[in-house]
Design an enzyme around this catalytic site. Structure first.
Site, short mmCIF file in Angstrom:
data_model
loop_
_atom_site.label_atom_id
_atom_site.label_comp_id
_atom_site.label_asym_id
_atom_site.label_seq_id
_atom_site.Cartn_x
_atom_site.Cartn_y
_atom_site.Cartn_z
N THR A 22 0.86 -1.18 0.00
CA THR A 22 0.00 0.00 0.00
C THR A 22 0.89 1.23 0.00
O THR A 22 1.71 1.40 0.90
CB THR A 22 -0.93 0.00 1.22
N GLU A 24 4.32 -5.95 16.61
CA GLU A 24 3.84 -4.82 15.81
C GLU A 24 2.54 -4.32 16.42
O GLU A 24 2.14 -4.75 17.50
CB GLU A 24 3.63 -5.27 14.35
N LYS A 61 4.32 -9.32 3.46
CA LYS A 61 2.98 -8.72 3.48
C LYS A 61 2.12 -9.54 2.52
O LYS A 61 1.79 -9.12 1.42
CB LYS A 61 3.03 -7.25 3.08
#
Length: 252
Positions: A21, A164, A131
């Site tokens: 993204t 995270e 990802k």
């Protein structure tokens, strides 16, 4: 680039794909080389077929329709048969979408609050850092977040190591130095995280939750939000100014 998603697409059926993204600023993709490098490494690690990355870059540029926006690039392994085995997969599929850029200025200025997630990320070293399109853990984290008063959740892996937050990486300050989770068991190695690691001398660590007691500043980051300070975690106040000073050094 397909204009529709086939029912045989392996990303649709199994999450067998990767994505990134990206932020468009002044009509240009920010940190494009790092986005591309991560996609290429991930595609190679997962054994995808040949991707024409030069063509992908052209398609990404053609998808930009505004000076400030978000571009999402998804690469599927391709169409395949009914089973899990990827042997029948065709050429990789490329899917690109555009959306408005969120406004993170208030969070960057005032900081956000974190709570500790109860959900713990599965440990799988072969997927750690990627990802990939299997994001059900993040969906569950967002559901958990909605039941709290916090702005985001700090997430541990199943071995109890800080990893995270729900959709961003985390950096922790202690004894005058910045640290970030190593991400060898779980988590996503974000592009903004990589950019920061290239700009500053930061230790990659394996810390459990007890390490938070001696941390005096935290920030989260991704390619859209940049660096966002954490003003409190589990009700304990942290230094926003320490983060803002560091942000000026690495994002100037």
């Amino acid at each position: 680039m397909p204009t529709f998603i086939s029912a045989r697409d392996r990303s649709f059926n199994y999450g067998d794909g990767i994505f990134t993204t990206m932020q468009v600023r002044n009509g240009s993709i920010q940190l494009w080389p790092l986005h591309l490098q991560r996609l290429q490494r991930s595609a190679e690690q997962l054994g995808f077929g040949t991707v024409d990355w030069h063509r992908v870059q052209q398609q990404v540029q053609a998808a930009i329709t505004a000076p400030e926006q978000v571009i999402k690039l998804l690469v599927s392994r391709g169409e395949g048969g009914r089973g899990y085995a990827p042997a029948e997969a065709g050429a990789p599929g490329i899917y690109i979408s555009a959306s408005p850029m969120p406004d993170y200025r208030l969070a960057q200025q005032q900081g956000i609050s974190l709570a500790i997630a109860t959900l713990q990320l599965a440990v799988q070293p072969l997927l750690a850092g990627l990802k990939h399109n299997n994001r059900l853990e993040q969906v569950l984290l967002k559901q958990e977040l909605a039941s709290t008063d916090a702005d985001d959740l700090l997430v541990l892996d199943q071995q109890g190591f800080i990893t995270e937050v729900s959709a961003a990486n985390v950096f922790l300050h202690r004894d005058g130095n910045w640290h970030t989770p190593e991400l060898q068991r779980a988590g996503v190695a974000g592009v903004m995280r990589q950019h920061i690691l290239q700009q500053a001398n930061i230790a990659q660590v394996n810390w459990g939750i007890t390490e938070l007691a001696s941390v005096d500043a935290i920030f989260i980051c991704n390619a859209l939000m940049g660096i966002v300070p954490v003003r409190s975690i589990a009700g304990r106040t942290l230094s926003v100014s320490t983060v803002q000073q560091f942000s000026k050094q690495v994002l100037c």
